[in-house]
Design a protein around this motif. Structure first.
Motif, PDB file in Angstrom:
ATOM      1  N   SER A   1       0.890  -1.288  -0.088  1.00  0.00           N
ATOM      2  CA  SER A   1      -0.208  -0.157   0.146  1.00  0.00           C
ATOM      3  C   SER A   1       0.858   1.217   0.024  1.00  0.00           C
ATOM      4  O   SER A   1       2.159   1.288   0.204  1.00  0.00           O
ATOM      5  CB  SER A   1      -0.995  -0.003   1.217  1.00  0.00           C
ATOM      6  OG  SER A   1      -0.197   0.272   2.400  1.00  0.00           O
ATOM      7  N   ALA A   2       0.130   2.462  -0.047  1.00  0.00           N
ATOM      8  CA  ALA A   2       0.876   3.887  -0.090  1.00  0.00           C
ATOM      9  C   ALA A   2       1.085   4.031   1.255  1.00  0.00           C
ATOM     10  O   ALA A   2       1.941   5.066   1.515  1.00  0.00           O
ATOM     11  CB  ALA A   2       0.196   4.769  -0.712  1.00  0.00           C
ATOM     12  N   GLY A   3       0.630   3.404   2.384  1.00  0.00           N
ATOM     13  CA  GLY A   3       1.097   3.716   3.735  1.00  0.00           C
ATOM     14  C   GLY A   3       1.130   2.421   4.554  1.00  0.00           C
ATOM     15  O   GLY A   3       0.302   2.417   5.424  1.00  0.00           O
ATOM     16  N   PRO A   4       2.023   1.731   4.466  1.00  0.00           N
ATOM     17  CA  PRO A   4       2.153   0.309   5.244  1.00  0.00           C
ATOM     18  C   PRO A   4       2.072   0.575   6.641  1.00  0.00           C
ATOM     19  O   PRO A   4       1.193  -0.287   7.516  1.00  0.00           O
ATOM     20  CB  PRO A   4       3.361  -0.108   4.694  1.00  0.00           C
ATOM     21  CG  PRO A   4       3.869   0.280   3.420  1.00  0.00           C
ATOM     22  CD  PRO A   4       3.188   1.687   3.619  1.00  0.00           C
ATOM     23  N   ALA A   5       2.958   1.031   7.360  1.00  0.00           N
ATOM     24  CA  ALA A   5       2.867   1.482   8.686  1.00  0.00           C
ATOM     25  C   ALA A   5       1.467   2.151   9.138  1.00  0.00           C
ATOM     26  O   ALA A   5       1.000   1.758  10.240  1.00  0.00           O
ATOM     27  CB  ALA A   5       4.173   2.465   9.028  1.00  0.00           C
ATOM     28  N   ARG A   6       0.837   2.928   8.617  1.00  0.00           N
ATOM     29  CA  ARG A   6      -0.342   3.432   8.849  1.00  0.00           C
ATOM     30  C   ARG A   6      -1.523   2.448   8.953  1.00  0.00           C
ATOM     31  O   ARG A   6      -2.217   2.311   9.798  1.00  0.00           O
ATOM     32  CB  ARG A   6      -1.020   4.628   7.985  1.00  0.00           C
ATOM     33  CG  ARG A   6       0.080   5.942   8.171  1.00  0.00           C
ATOM     34  CD  ARG A   6      -0.283   6.748   6.935  1.00  0.00           C
ATOM     35  NE  ARG A   6      -1.506   7.378   6.967  1.00  0.00           N
ATOM     36  CZ  ARG A   6      -1.809   8.097   5.808  1.00  0.00           C
ATOM     37  NH1 ARG A   6      -0.982   8.470   4.864  1.00  0.00           N
ATOM     38  NH2 ARG A   6      -3.149   8.927   5.620  1.00  0.00           N
ATOM     39  N   LEU A   7      -1.697   1.519   7.827  1.00  0.00           N
ATOM     40  CA  LEU A   7      -2.712   0.608   7.709  1.00  0.00           C
ATOM     41  C   LEU A   7      -2.341  -0.558   8.734  1.00  0.00           C
ATOM     42  O   LEU A   7      -3.498  -0.994   9.209  1.00  0.00           O
ATOM     43  CB  LEU A   7      -2.652   0.042   6.158  1.00  0.00           C
ATOM     44  CG  LEU A   7      -3.342   1.087   5.231  1.00  0.00           C
ATOM     45  CD1 LEU A   7      -3.292   0.479   3.894  1.00  0.00           C
ATOM     46  CD2 LEU A   7      -4.742   1.012   5.817  1.00  0.00           C
ATOM     47  N   ARG A   8      -1.048  -0.759   8.957  1.00  0.00           N
ATOM     48  CA  ARG A   8      -0.732  -1.622  10.006  1.00  0.00           C
ATOM     49  C   ARG A   8      -1.191  -1.526  11.363  1.00  0.00           C
ATOM     50  O   ARG A   8      -1.864  -2.181  11.865  1.00  0.00           O
ATOM     51  CB  ARG A   8       0.986  -2.187   9.844  1.00  0.00           C
ATOM     52  CG  ARG A   8       1.330  -3.244  10.569  1.00  0.00           C
ATOM     53  CD  ARG A   8       2.817  -3.715  10.507  1.00  0.00           C
ATOM     54  NE  ARG A   8       2.871  -3.865   9.127  1.00  0.00           N
ATOM     55  CZ  ARG A   8       3.817  -3.202   8.434  1.00  0.00           C
ATOM     56  NH1 ARG A   8       4.247  -2.100   8.682  1.00  0.00           N
ATOM     57  NH2 ARG A   8       4.085  -3.689   6.917  1.00  0.00           N
ATOM     58  N   LEU A   9      -1.077  -0.211  11.785  1.00  0.00           N
ATOM     59  CA  LEU A   9      -1.469   0.142  12.971  1.00  0.00           C
ATOM     60  C   LEU A   9      -3.041   0.307  13.072  1.00  0.00           C
ATOM     61  O   LEU A   9      -3.471  -0.049  14.083  1.00  0.00           O
ATOM     62  CB  LEU A   9      -0.962   1.774  13.220  1.00  0.00           C
ATOM     63  CG  LEU A   9      -1.394   2.248  14.586  1.00  0.00           C
ATOM     64  CD1 LEU A   9      -0.881   1.432  15.731  1.00  0.00           C
ATOM     65  CD2 LEU A   9      -0.523   3.625  14.845  1.00  0.00           C
ATOM     66  N   LEU A  10      -3.464   0.658  11.980  1.00  0.00           N
ATOM     67  CA  LEU A  10      -5.145   0.683  12.020  1.00  0.00           C
ATOM     68  C   LEU A  10      -5.693  -0.562  12.211  1.00  0.00           C
ATOM     69  O   LEU A  10      -6.665  -0.607  12.833  1.00  0.00           O
ATOM     70  CB  LEU A  10      -5.703   1.539  10.720  1.00  0.00           C
ATOM     71  CG  LEU A  10      -7.255   1.547  10.386  1.00  0.00           C
ATOM     72  CD1 LEU A  10      -7.863   2.123  11.681  1.00  0.00           C
ATOM     73  CD2 LEU A  10      -7.444   2.156   9.303  1.00  0.00           C
ATOM     74  N   VAL A  11      -5.291  -1.644  11.499  1.00  0.00           N
ATOM     75  CA  VAL A  11      -5.767  -2.912  11.761  1.00  0.00           C
ATOM     76  C   VAL A  11      -5.551  -3.381  13.122  1.00  0.00           C
ATOM     77  O   VAL A  11      -6.315  -4.109  13.449  1.00  0.00           O
ATOM     78  CB  VAL A  11      -5.093  -3.877  10.526  1.00  0.00           C
ATOM     79  CG1 VAL A  11      -5.437  -5.168  10.653  1.00  0.00           C
ATOM     80  CG2 VAL A  11      -5.734  -3.381   9.097  1.00  0.00           C
TER      81      VAL A  11
END
Length: 594
Positions: A145-155
């Motif tokens: 994705s364009a924001g792996p760290a962001r989505l990882r934290l959100l999930v």
């Protein structure tokens, strides 16, 4: 449907149908680094574990994660997001069972059945829900994705929220049914017989009929009949909304307003609610994690998110225990300041000492009943102190208008001053509104994206540009455009505030467990594994209620503040914004606020 256990780094440790409770306890609590459980829906599996006294440290909820990754603008170009609709799309949440009730639909008889041969297919139920393949697709979508760290934290935060919600439903909010009955009797009169109104409601019905000179058959619960009677009596009401009735000068107004207030109590939290939801001294709410498009929680039963102050006196801690009630102060304006990286607005929320007391760390303690911490900083007062506006009310109304699209009254008057003082913050919400008006999506800090307007929106916009379009077509299109802009304007702020709250809960849940247990003679009435240790019992957007042994109350209050600070760091790094929480240690929830 199967469950996957993964270790640190995402390595698959086991795939199974369901183990026996004894085997599960060893795996869930034994290793130094607890496994991350991956399953289709937390409510399908976790209540069964909790009923066996097992707490899960970490989980990955495939249903919740799938919904995020399918709609996030950050993962829009991934294989998962561009794939045609499949069985994971639109998967409804499983309703959590009430303790002692029936198992969730399609749940196996035992939690794991490790003694049985492993199924040859990773989709043994034949429902198309292959957890192994779906987990791989989700991990790939996050990584590419364009924001792996962001989505990882959100999930991770969303999945932790699902664990917390299941635990709160498992332990329940302590509830004194006798106190609740006293509240209802004081307000409504003695409990009526089935089919009858409470005495005070019946008396108000007679007053309403007399004021309108209406027949004894008039039923005030029928809005059409009541409005017709009011029209016949010349009251002049166009609706039964409180704000409109209060403007009228007629004898029916006072009894009607009182009736509406008491009727709401009677229907929403009356004796029927008490019989249904406050069993065995606990109110076990049914949360829906991510139930609102912004990521806020919803509730499917018991009205947990509309718990009125009038009945909170019934929420009483167990003997020897207390509640620690924490409320995030002006959460959404602070989130806006951090999102926009508006240092001037962030400074207004830190107070004259730079926020050192407001961001109190683990050593902070709560005051007594109903008390707030001395370091709490009022952001609206800070805006006044900065010379932006004259009064706190102007600051509050102006900021709410900026976030929700207020264009009239005080909000419109102070908006130019707010825009001059906090240009980055105001530009962020204005840009989000313009994006929505163009039919584009906006995205929160961690990557939850707003839905696109539907086909009806597009059709209305298209009609406005037809050659034969009239003034009404253009007016409808403009009104629709502005409404969607107001939605996206608030989406980025409210959605990011929901993400902050999820991180707060996840941190707090971990910290509370780490505090450990108290001696057996101080154990409360909550079920295992929380009978002898502090635990979350209630959550309402930016407020949490923790049930704790009294001996640990000060430590719980300190950890609550520390968790708020950690949530801010997780989302916004070292940006100098503070997230102070007002903390009260009380015996009854009603005493937490003046």
């Amino acid at each position: 449907m199967r469950v996957i256990l993964t270790r640190a780094g995402g390595q698959q440790a086991a795939v199974a149908s369901m183990p026996e409770p004894g085997d599960l306890r060893a795996d869930a609590a034994g290793p130094p680094t607890p496994p991350r459980w991956t399953w289709d829906d937390t409510n399908r599996w976790y209540p069964r574990l909790l009923s066996d006294g097992v707490r899960v440290e970490r989980a990955h909820d495939l249903r919740l994660a799938h919904a995020i990754l399918r709609s996030s603008d950050l993962s829009a170009d991934t294989t998962l997001a561009t794939a045609p609709p499949g069985p994971w799309d639109g998967l409804p949440p499983v309703s959590p069972p009430q303790p002692g009730g029936a198992a969730p639909p399609d749940a196996p008889a035992t939690l794991f059945d490790l003694g049985q041969p492993a199924p040859s297919s990773s989709d043994p139920d034949g429902d198309g829900l292959d957890p192994v393949a779906e987990l791989g697709a989700q991990l790939d979508a996050i990584a590419s994705s364009a924001g792996p760290a962001r989505l990882r934290l959100l999930v991770a935060a969303e999945s932790a929220g699902a664990l917390a919600a299941a635990e709160m439903q498992h332990v329940g909010l302590p509830w004194r049914t006798d106190v609740h009955d006293e509240i209802l009797t004081e307000a409504l009169g003695p409990r009526p017989r089935p089919g009858e109104r409470p005495a005070k409601l019946e008396a108000l019905v007679h007053r309403i009929r007399e004021a309108l000179d209406a027949p004894p058959t008039l039923n005030p619960d029928s809005h059409p009949d009541l409005l017709r009677a009011m029209e016949y009596a010349g009251v002049g009401a166009r609706s039964l909304r409180k704000w409109e009735l209060e403007k009228l000068d007629h004898p029916v107004v006072a009894p009607l307003l009182e009736y509406k207030s008491l009727y709401r109590l009677y229907t929403a939290n009356g004796w029927s609610w008490l019989d249904t939801w406050a069993r065995a001294g606990r109110f076990r709410m049914e949360y829906v994690v991510g139930g609102v498009v912004t990521g806020r929680w919803a509730s499917t039963g018991g009205g947990a998110l509309q718990l009125p102050h009038s009945v909170r006196r019934a929420v009483v801690a167990d003997p020897g225990w207390q509640f620690v009630v924490a409320d995030a102060a002006q959460l959404e304006p602070r989130v806006l300041a951090a999102l926009a990286r508006d240092e001037h607005m962030a400074a207004a929320g830190r107070g004259p000492d730079g926020g050192t007391s407001a961001a109190a760390g683990p050593g902070a303690a709560a005051n007594g009943a109903g008390g707030a911490s001395a370091g709490d900083v009022d952001m609206y007062a800070g805006i006044v102190a900065a010379g932006v506006v004259e009064t706190r009310q102007q600051a509050k109304v102006g900021m709410l208008g900026a976030m929700y699209g207020g264009t009239t009254g005080v909000s419109a008057q102070v908006m130019p001053r707010l825009a001059k003082a906090f240009p980055q913050a105001i530009d962020l919400v204005e840009s989000a509104a313009r994006a929505g008006e163009r039919g584009e999506v906006v995205t929160t800090r961690l990557g939850r994206s707003s839905p696109r307007p539907g086909s009806a929106w597009a059709a209305t916009q298209s009609r406005a540009f037809d050659e034969d379009a009239g003034a009404d077509d253009a007016s409808r299109a403009r009104s629709q455009t502005r409404a969607w802009g107001r939605f996206t304007r608030n989406f980025v702020v409210q959605g990011t505030a929901a993400e902050w709250a999820l991180c707060w809960i996840a941190s707090l849940r971990r910290r509370l467990w780490a505090l450990g247990t108290v001696p057996g003679d101080a154990a409360g009435l909550a079920p295992a594994p929380f009978a002898d240790r502090p635990h979350l019992v209630f959550f309402l957007h930016d407020e949490v209620v923790i049930h704790t042994p009294a001996a640990l109350a000060a430590q719980v209050a300190a950890e609550t503040r520390a968790a708020a600070a950690e949530a801010g760091r997780l989302l916004f790094g070292d940006f100098p914004v503070t997230f102070p929480v007002t903390v009260a240690t009380v015996d009854s929830y009603a005493d937490a606020k003046d």
